[in-house]
Design an enzyme around this catalytic site. Structure first.
Site, mmCIF file in Angstrom:
data_model
loop_
_atom_site.group_PDB
_atom_site.id
_atom_site.type_symbol
_atom_site.label_atom_id
_atom_site.label_comp_id
_atom_site.label_asym_id
_atom_site.label_seq_id
_atom_site.Cartn_x
_atom_site.Cartn_y
_atom_site.Cartn_z
ATOM 1 N N HIS A 49 0.890 -1.158 0.000
ATOM 2 C CA HIS A 49 0.000 0.000 0.000
ATOM 3 C C HIS A 49 0.925 1.203 0.000
ATOM 4 O O HIS A 49 2.056 1.126 0.496
ATOM 5 C CB HIS A 49 -0.868 0.030 1.259
ATOM 6 C CG HIS A 49 -1.830 -1.108 1.347
ATOM 7 N ND1 HIS A 49 -1.745 -2.081 2.320
ATOM 8 C CD2 HIS A 49 -2.880 -1.429 0.573
ATOM 9 C CE1 HIS A 49 -2.714 -2.963 2.140
ATOM 10 N NE2 HIS A 49 -3.415 -2.589 1.080
ATOM 11 N N ASP A 52 2.340 1.750 3.325
ATOM 12 C CA ASP A 52 3.318 0.779 3.830
ATOM 13 C C ASP A 52 4.719 1.330 3.549
ATOM 14 O O ASP A 52 5.673 1.025 4.264
ATOM 15 C CB ASP A 52 3.203 -0.581 3.117
ATOM 16 C CG ASP A 52 1.890 -1.303 3.404
ATOM 17 O OD1 ASP A 52 1.391 -1.201 4.538
ATOM 18 O OD2 ASP A 52 1.368 -1.963 2.477
HETATM 19 C C1 3MF Z 1 -9.071 -6.742 0.915
HETATM 20 C C2 3MF Z 1 -7.814 -7.067 0.261
HETATM 21 C C3 3MF Z 1 -6.702 -6.085 0.425
HETATM 22 C C4 3MF Z 1 -6.059 -5.738 -0.882
HETATM 23 C C5 3MF Z 1 -4.935 -4.807 -0.665
HETATM 24 C C6 3MF Z 1 -4.263 -4.395 -1.946
HETATM 25 C C7 3MF Z 1 -5.791 -6.201 2.591
HETATM 26 O O1 3MF Z 1 -9.969 -7.743 0.873
HETATM 27 O O2 3MF Z 1 -7.678 -8.114 -0.337
HETATM 28 O O3 3MF Z 1 -5.730 -6.628 1.287
HETATM 29 O O4 3MF Z 1 -5.602 -6.873 -1.525
HETATM 30 O O5 3MF Z 1 -5.420 -3.711 -0.006
HETATM 31 O O6 3MF Z 1 -5.023 -3.494 -2.630
#
Ligand code: 3MF
Ligand code: MG
Length: 344
Positions: A49, A52
């Site tokens: 993200h 991150d």
């Molecule tokens: C939510 C997800 C997310 C996305 C991530 C990348 C926490 O259901 O799957 O993971 O994959 O935000 O965009």
């Protein structure tokens, strides 16, 4: 030549075990520790993200974003890691309560676009061309609050604005049918690919399929993958597993339904997934019960399950299968696959 698969996961996949009903149960590993785990677990790709990479993006100047990104890039270089994707986190800010690109307030839609552009700047600086859009809050709790048709236009406007902002990036839409919203506007890969073709540059808009998200939509993940592969738009995957229609579980790959996992590996392998540099991405959560020092096992095991199933895909006898298909003996084929998976 057999594809040599490269694997990725995101730092959020090593987590402290909080759920909506209870707090963290393990002390966090900091980012520096997490990047140190990748190679030892067999991973060379890292999913991000935007925050991150740079925490508290909204409070920082452009120069601060770039400087922190350079530090992270140096860490990745040190560990021999490739940044696979960067995703704008558009679901935590007070300005995305009512959605991001589809918020009813123009100022909030503008915030979402601005934040996404900052994500593109960060991606560029870290050396990554893949922007993932998980459209977390683009949907409704009640239907009457928004225009579903207008929402599609808003999402497309945002995608086009990002394509215009940077001529090199690719956008990977990660569909999910619900959670956090009651109902999302882009629930499946078919919806995502429809948007891709309607965009200003269809060659630069594709998809990322998460197994659990397809299952939550009541669909078969391997068929969803096949659909995107036909369109040459499967640019990443989030392999995991899901035990029926409930909250998004992100269980270890293959842990609920091995045959469903086998078919995902089969479809990827048979369609040359990975040959253009695509990663086998995981999006898995470790169980809340797991002790801290054992809280990366789900990553190790998901990757191993992929490789074990890959061996099953590569060793099942196509001639035997073809003979069953030719005589329309699908009962025979079914049992042949089961015995093959059981090592008989
Ligand atoms: C939510 C997800 C997310 C996305 C991530 C990348 C926490 O259901 O799957 O993971 O994959 O935000 O965009
Ligand atoms: Mg995901």
């Amino acid at each position: 030549m057999a594809t040599e698969y490269r694997f990725s996961f995101g730092p959020w996949n090593i987590h402290e075990g909080a759920d909506p009903f209870g707090p963290s149960v393990r002390e966090a590993f900091d980012f520096d520790e997490k990047v140190g785990f990748y190679r030892g677990l067999g991973f060379v790709g890292i999913q991000f993200h935007d925050d991150d990479i740079v925490p508290d993006i909204d409070d920082k100047t452009h120069a601060q974003l770039m400087s922190r990104t350079k530090t992270v890039k140096a860490q990745l270089d040190n560990h021999g890691l490739t940044p696979e994707v960067v995703a704008p986190r558009l679901w935590e800010s007070p300005q995305t309560l009512d959605g991001a690109y589809t918020a009813n307030a123009a100022t909030e839609r503008a915030y979402a676009l601005e934040r996404s552009k900052r994500c593109v700047d960060i991606a560029n600086e870290i050396g990554c061309k893949n922007i993932v859009l998980w459209l977390a809050r683009e949907g409704t709790y009640i239907r009457e609050s928004k225009s579903s048709s207008g929402a599609v236009g808003y999402i497309l406007d945002a995608i086009n604005a990002l394509l215009a902002y940077d001529a090199e990036i690719r956008i990977l839409i990660e569909p999910k049918p619900n959670e956090p919203m009651d109902i999302a506007y882009i629930p499946t890969i078919g919806h995502a690919i429809g948007l891709a073709y309607a965009s200003a540059d269809p060659g630069r808009v594709g998809g990322l399929i998460e197994s659990a998200h397809a299952i939550l939509a009541g669909l078969e993940p391997s068929d969803e993958m096949g659909y995107a592969l036909y369109h040459k738009k499967l640019w990443s995957v989030h392999l995991n597993d899901q035990n029926g229609l409930k909250f998004d579980q992100d269980k270890a790959f293959g842990s609920v339904n091995l045959r469903r996992a086998f078919n995902q590996v089969r479809v990827l392998e048979e369609n040359g997934y990975g040959r253009n540099g695509e990663f086998v991405g995981l999006d898995v959560k470790v169980m809340r019960t797991q002790p801290r020092e054992l809280s990366t096992k789900h990553l190790l095991s998901s990757r191993r399950t992929f490789l074990n199933l890959l061996e099953k895909v590569r060793t099942y006898d196509r001639e035997v299968a073809q003979a069953f298909i030719a005589s329309r003996d699908y009962e025979g084929l079914d049992f042949y696959i089961l015995e093959h998976l059981l090592g008989k």
